[in-house]
Design a protein around this motif. Structure first.
Motif, PDB file in Angstrom:
ATOM      1  N   UNK A 145      67.204  58.093  37.012  1.00 22.20           N
ATOM      2  CA  UNK A 145      67.774  59.434  37.073  1.00 22.20           C
ATOM      3  C   UNK A 145      68.696  59.608  35.871  1.00 22.20           C
ATOM      4  N   UNK A 146      68.874  60.850  35.490  1.00 17.79           N
ATOM      5  CA  UNK A 146      69.715  61.161  34.343  1.00 17.79           C
ATOM      6  C   UNK A 146      70.334  62.530  34.553  1.00 17.79           C
ATOM      7  N   UNK A 147      71.379  62.800  33.804  1.00 15.66           N
ATOM      8  CA  UNK A 147      72.040  64.100  33.873  1.00 15.66           C
ATOM      9  C   UNK A 147      71.491  64.992  32.783  1.00 15.66           C
ATOM     10  N   UNK A 148      70.987  66.144  33.182  1.00 16.08           N
ATOM     11  CA  UNK A 148      70.504  67.137  32.222  1.00 16.08           C
ATOM     12  C   UNK A 148      71.711  67.751  31.520  1.00 16.08           C
ATOM     13  N   UNK A 149      71.509  68.405  30.393  1.00 16.78           N
ATOM     14  CA  UNK A 149      72.631  69.058  29.706  1.00 16.78           C
ATOM     15  C   UNK A 149      73.377  70.055  30.591  1.00 16.78           C
ATOM     16  N   UNK A 150      72.701  70.589  31.595  1.00 16.77           N
ATOM     17  CA  UNK A 150      73.346  71.531  32.520  1.00 16.77           C
ATOM     18  C   UNK A 150      74.227  70.812  33.534  1.00 16.77           C
ATOM     19  N   UNK A 151      74.129  69.461  33.564  1.00 15.69           N
ATOM     20  CA  UNK A 151      74.897  68.682  34.523  1.00 15.69           C
ATOM     21  C   UNK A 151      74.105  68.321  35.766  1.00 15.69           C
ATOM     22  N   UNK A 152      72.929  68.900  35.918  1.00 15.96           N
ATOM     23  CA  UNK A 152      72.089  68.631  37.086  1.00 15.96           C
ATOM     24  C   UNK A 152      71.514  67.214  36.984  1.00 15.96           C
ATOM     25  N   UNK A 153      71.511  66.501  38.098  1.00 19.01           N
ATOM     26  CA  UNK A 153      70.937  65.154  38.161  1.00 19.01           C
ATOM     27  C   UNK A 153      69.436  65.279  38.405  1.00 19.01           C
ATOM     28  N   UNK A 154      68.643  64.651  37.528  1.00 17.05           N
ATOM     29  CA  UNK A 154      67.185  64.751  37.598  1.00 17.05           C
ATOM     30  C   UNK A 154      66.597  63.352  37.725  1.00 17.05           C
ATOM     31  N   UNK A 155      65.571  63.211  38.578  1.00 17.37           N
ATOM     32  CA  UNK A 155      64.921  61.906  38.706  1.00 17.37           C
ATOM     33  C   UNK A 155      63.586  61.934  37.971  1.00 17.37           C
ATOM     34  N   UNK A 156      63.218  60.772  37.460  1.00 21.86           N
ATOM     35  CA  UNK A 156      61.956  60.633  36.740  1.00 21.86           C
ATOM     36  C   UNK A 156      61.295  59.340  37.190  1.00 21.86           C
ATOM     37  N   UNK A 157      60.077  59.465  37.718  1.00 15.81           N
ATOM     38  CA  UNK A 157      59.298  58.307  38.132  1.00 15.81           C
ATOM     39  C   UNK A 157      58.294  57.999  37.026  1.00 15.81           C
ATOM     40  N   UNK A 158      58.338  56.793  36.497  1.00 17.37           N
ATOM     41  CA  UNK A 158      57.440  56.391  35.408  1.00 17.37           C
ATOM     42  C   UNK A 158      56.104  56.005  36.046  1.00 17.37           C
ATOM     43  N   UNK A 159      55.063  56.731  35.652  1.00 16.24           N
ATOM     44  CA  UNK A 159      53.728  56.482  36.202  1.00 16.24           C
ATOM     45  C   UNK A 159      52.916  55.562  35.315  1.00 16.24           C
ATOM     46  N   UNK A 160      53.071  55.697  33.983  1.00 11.81           N
ATOM     47  CA  UNK A 160      52.283  54.888  33.053  1.00 11.81           C
ATOM     48  C   UNK A 160      53.010  54.801  31.722  1.00 11.81           C
ATOM     49  N   UNK A 161      52.881  53.653  31.079  1.00 10.39           N
ATOM     50  CA  UNK A 161      53.454  53.438  29.742  1.00 10.39           C
ATOM     51  C   UNK A 161      52.380  52.729  28.923  1.00 10.39           C
ATOM     52  N   UNK A 162      52.090  53.282  27.745  1.00 10.10           N
ATOM     53  CA  UNK A 162      51.134  52.609  26.851  1.00 10.10           C
ATOM     54  C   UNK A 162      51.598  52.755  25.419  1.00 10.10           C
ATOM     55  N   UNK A 163      51.126  51.857  24.570  1.00 12.48           N
ATOM     56  CA  UNK A 163      51.501  51.892  23.157  1.00 12.48           C
ATOM     57  C   UNK A 163      50.820  53.061  22.475  1.00 12.48           C
ATOM     58  N   UNK A 164      51.474  53.628  21.494  1.00 15.02           N
ATOM     59  CA  UNK A 164      50.911  54.734  20.722  1.00 15.02           C
ATOM     60  C   UNK A 164      49.757  54.264  19.899  1.00 15.02           C
TER      61      UNK A 164
END
Length: 164
Positions: A145-164
């Motif tokens: 989770x992270x704080x958006x510039x507006x101050x709102x707390x947002x969650x992010x679930x990582x589904x996939x990560x791959x090399x460019x």
């Protein structure tokens, strides 16, 4: 150090992006600079500089060109070039699919300089943006989770990560 910004680390570039930016720098220094100087001189010959819009436009163009030359020079001197090291975690040069605030998104993590190197339809997010900082070092299956510039707390679930 995990808290370093990309500015402290240097910009990560693919070899293609590095070559493209090097070519742009050389063009701006050797071709564009001369052409702009000729336009400034031609406009100067037109007379009264106080009311000479062509002269002022050419001087502005020269200023913008010199600023871009300085930016490119600094970036290329400190660039990290090559394939990003990939260990399965989110890092510079990875393409991430994540569910952010309930919406699935796919994006590459890096500077705008790599935009031409990512697949069509994939946006480039800065690793210094709140989402980029929150995801760095995490792996598929993790939720951050992270704080958006507006101050709102947002969650992010990582589904996939791959090399460019």
């Amino acid at each position: 150090m995990a808290d370093e910004t990309t500015e402290q680390q240097g910009t990560w570039l693919t070899q293609e992006a590095y070559d493209r930016l090097t070519e742009e720098l050389e063009h701006r220094k050797n071709t564009e600079r001369k052409a702009i100087a000729q336009r400034v001189e031609a406009a100067r010959q037109e007379g009264d500089l106080r009311e000479n819009a062509g002269y002022h436009a050419a001087r502005e163009e020269a200023s913008l060109n010199e600023a871009r030359i300085a930016t490119l020079t600094e970036m290329l001197e400190h660039a990290q070039v090559g394939a990003a090291a990939f260990d399965g975690s989110v890092a510079l040069g990875t393409i991430v699919t994540a569910k952010v605030a309930g919406r699935e998104q796919t994006f590459a993590l890096g500077g705008q300089e790599i935009t031409e190197d990512v697949p069509d339809g994939v946006k480039v997010f800065s690793p210094d943006a709140p989402l980029g900082r929150a995801l760095m070092g995490h792996r598929a299956g993790e939720t951050v989770s992270y704080s958006a510039p507006t101050g709102k707390e947002i969650s992010a679930e990582i589904l996939d990560v791959k090399a460019l």
